[in-house]
Enzyme design. Sequence first.
Site, PDB file in Angstrom:
ATOM      1  N   TYR A 138     -12.164  14.399 -12.228  1.00  0.00           N
ATOM      2  CA  TYR A 138     -12.339  12.565 -11.523  1.00  0.00           C
ATOM      3  C   TYR A 138     -12.480  11.465 -12.630  1.00  0.00           C
ATOM      4  CZ  TYR A 138     -14.519   9.480  -8.125  1.00  0.00           C
ATOM      5  OH  TYR A 138     -15.192   7.684  -7.667  1.00  0.00           O
ATOM      6  N   PHE A 180       9.160  -9.578  -1.866  1.00  0.00           N
ATOM      7  CA  PHE A 180       9.991  -8.102  -0.515  1.00  0.00           C
ATOM      8  C   PHE A 180       8.470  -8.673   0.358  1.00  0.00           C
ATOM      9  CE2 PHE A 180       8.803  -3.763   1.016  1.00  0.00           C
ATOM     10  CZ  PHE A 180       9.780  -4.024   1.241  1.00  0.00           C
ATOM     11  N   ASP A 181       8.861  -8.195   1.266  1.00  0.00           N
ATOM     12  CA  ASP A 181       7.831  -8.059   2.658  1.00  0.00           C
ATOM     13  C   ASP A 181       6.519  -7.414   2.521  1.00  0.00           C
ATOM     14  OD1 ASP A 181       8.280  -5.138   2.604  1.00  0.00           O
ATOM     15  OD2 ASP A 181       8.155  -5.565   5.024  1.00  0.00           O
ATOM     16  N   ASP A 191       6.970  -7.530 -10.021  1.00  0.00           N
ATOM     17  CA  ASP A 191       7.674  -6.573  -8.731  1.00  0.00           C
ATOM     18  C   ASP A 191       8.568  -5.401  -9.600  1.00  0.00           C
ATOM     19  OD1 ASP A 191       8.013  -4.746  -7.067  1.00  0.00           O
ATOM     20  OD2 ASP A 191       8.293  -6.646  -5.414  1.00  0.00           O
ATOM     21  N   ALA A 198       9.201  -2.060  -8.617  1.00  0.00           N
ATOM     22  CA  ALA A 198       9.975  -0.766  -7.997  1.00  0.00           C
ATOM     23  C   ALA A 198      11.130  -0.229  -8.592  1.00  0.00           C
ATOM     24  CB  ALA A 198      10.223  -1.406  -6.510  1.00  0.00           C
ATOM     25  N   LYS A 205       9.857   4.508  -5.792  1.00  0.00           N
ATOM     26  CA  LYS A 205      11.368   3.971  -5.714  1.00  0.00           C
ATOM     27  C   LYS A 205      11.867   4.960  -8.074  1.00  0.00           C
ATOM     28  CE  LYS A 205       9.863   0.941  -2.836  1.00  0.00           C
ATOM     29  NZ  LYS A 205       8.800   1.057  -2.422  1.00  0.00           N
ATOM     30  N   HIS A 211       8.384  -5.637  11.785  1.00  0.00           N
ATOM     31  CA  HIS A 211       8.750  -4.985  11.672  1.00  0.00           C
ATOM     32  C   HIS A 211       9.103  -3.367  12.053  1.00  0.00           C
ATOM     33  CE1 HIS A 211       8.911  -4.639   7.805  1.00  0.00           C
ATOM     34  NE2 HIS A 211       9.191  -3.505   7.750  1.00  0.00           N
TER      35      HIS A 211
HETATM   36  N1  F0G Z   1       7.511  -4.508  -4.147  1.00  0.00           N
HETATM   37  C1  F0G Z   1       8.865  -3.839  -3.934  1.00  0.00           C
HETATM   38  C2  F0G Z   1      10.513  -4.567  -3.995  1.00  0.00           C
HETATM   39  C3  F0G Z   1       9.016  -2.343  -2.227  1.00  0.00           C
HETATM   40  O1  F0G Z   1      10.738  -2.652  -1.951  1.00  0.00           O
HETATM   41  C4  F0G Z   1       8.445  -2.171  -2.518  1.00  0.00           C
HETATM   42  C5  F0G Z   1       8.425  -1.604  -1.104  1.00  0.00           C
HETATM   43  C6  F0G Z   1       7.282  -2.590  -2.606  1.00  0.00           C
HETATM   44  C7  F0G Z   1       7.162  -3.716  -3.402  1.00  0.00           C
HETATM   45  C8  F0G Z   1       5.768  -1.928  -1.608  1.00  0.00           C
HETATM   46  O2  F0G Z   1       5.945  -0.559  -2.104  1.00  0.00           O
HETATM   47  O3  F0G Z   1       6.121   0.987  -0.333  1.00  0.00           O
HETATM   48  O4  F0G Z   1       5.259   1.362  -2.162  1.00  0.00           O
HETATM   49  O5  F0G Z   1       4.052   0.052  -1.003  1.00  0.00           O
HETATM   50  N2  F0G Z   1       9.823  -0.874  -0.786  1.00  0.00           N
HETATM   51  C9  F0G Z   1      10.085  -0.238   0.275  1.00  0.00           C
HETATM   52  C10 F0G Z   1      11.594  -0.222   0.975  1.00  0.00           C
HETATM   53  C11 F0G Z   1       8.977   0.044   1.506  1.00  0.00           C
HETATM   54  O6  F0G Z   1      11.828   0.609   1.805  1.00  0.00           O
HETATM   55  O7  F0G Z   1      11.498  -0.752   1.101  1.00  0.00           O
HETATM   56  P1  F0G Z   1       5.099   0.503  -1.456  1.00  0.00           P
END
Ligand code: F0G
Length: 458
Positions: A72, A124-125, A215, A217, A258, A450
């Site tokens: 833990y 990103f969304d 950000d 990823a 990613k 979406h």
């Molecule tokens: N930032 C970027 C640039 C992303 O592409 C994503 C996720 C996230 C943050 C959020 O990360 O999914 O681990 O919570 N993108 C996925 C996509 C969902 O299909 O592009 P997460």
Amino acid sequence: MELPFAESYKIKMVETIKKSTRKQREQWIKEAKYNLFNLKSEQVFIDLLTDSGTGAMSDKQWSALMLGDESYAGATSYYNLKNTIKELLGFEYFLPTHQGRAAENVLFSVLIKEGDIIPGNSHFDTTKGHIEFRKAKAIDCTIDEAFDTELEHPFKGNIDLQKLEETIKKYPKEKIPFIVITVTCNSSGGQPVSMENMKAVRKLAGQHGIPIIYDSARFAENAYFIKKREKGYENKTIKEIVKEMFSYADGMTMSSKKDAIVNMGGFIALNSEDIFKKATVFNIMFEGFVTYGGMSGRDMNALAQGLDEGTEFDYLDTRIKQVEYLGKKLTDFGITVQRPYGGHAIFVDARKFLPNVPKEQLQAQTLAVELYLESGIRGVEIGTLLADRDPETRENRYPALELLRLAIPRRVYTNNHMDVIAVALKNVFDRRGQITKGLKIINEAPIMRHFTVELDKA
Ligand code: F0G
């Protein structure tokens, strides 16, 4: 004769995928309310919905799983990951989270308050969602070149320094808690940010005392493009480039699903002990104790290994050349896609593809459905549905680009699959003149609609 290109790995385990008939798919997509997120994976032949968490782990990653420490507190896996992050990315402090948006949730709980302004490049969304959820505002400062799909520009993810400066000058400093740089920029087509741009943003932000959060990823793919496209970096290793990239940031959020090639996981990494301490409180509340925060020990171990593999040139070269292979095929068929080809996906310009479908009838989603009906291939809309409604006016936001994203999972499909995708899309392209009707919204969530939206034929 020069030897042709081949993958930098061989295959040890395979997974069966199944074809279906058009009649079956017509039934399934209707039952799914024309939302591809609602399909069962068995109803999909080639799944390009996302490159997130869909990659194939290596033998070394699977081995690392077995050595996971599930204590833990104070697990060796935590320290293993902490050391990798320090060595590779340069950050002193880190918190594990269960995925990228969880990292955003925790960090933004510390940094953002109502009425704040967060400038960045095509947020990103989930990033935008976490900003708007806190009644703050995301301001897109991406260069205009990013919004012309046919224009060749090596770094379409770049921040427009003039737009950024205007934004900084327009609002009081205390309203701008940080600037976010997305590497690579997913929403504008997997496009990279140049080192020069990162440096320039650092300089400008420094003059105004504003921190920068990446950000991250797809940071490794971004580093690959810097090596390939930016003068002075051709002889540097990916790891050297990555280290320099993050030297211009104060912190980062990471979706490890990613570029770290794991199926689940994320983290926050920071230079500031103060912010780390504040974030720790939220991490314990939302995610888990400091040394596991939403991840099991084995997953942290696989993630540490994935970070190392994901920043090796040969792996990245294989990956990005496959994306490019698909892009070239589509270009040869006369289909307009975002140029230059992105890091993790090919983005098809749906406005140019389906000019007879009115924008109110969701061109990119219509194209995604048509491609699924044609061949069982699942892509994803990066367009009007993803853009959500304006939080104030509740009107639909029509983004500058209306795209169908074909995201390529890492180390999963072969170029034979790419050939099938290209021909399937060409078949839709050949009958595009007859596609005049799109889709209409029946039901939608107030934010990030979406994922769960229900649609019908317009
Ligand atoms: N930032 C970027 C640039 C992303 O592409 C994503 C996720 C996230 C943050 C959020 O990360 O999914 O681990 O919570 N993108 C996925 C996509 C969902 O299909 O592009 P997460």
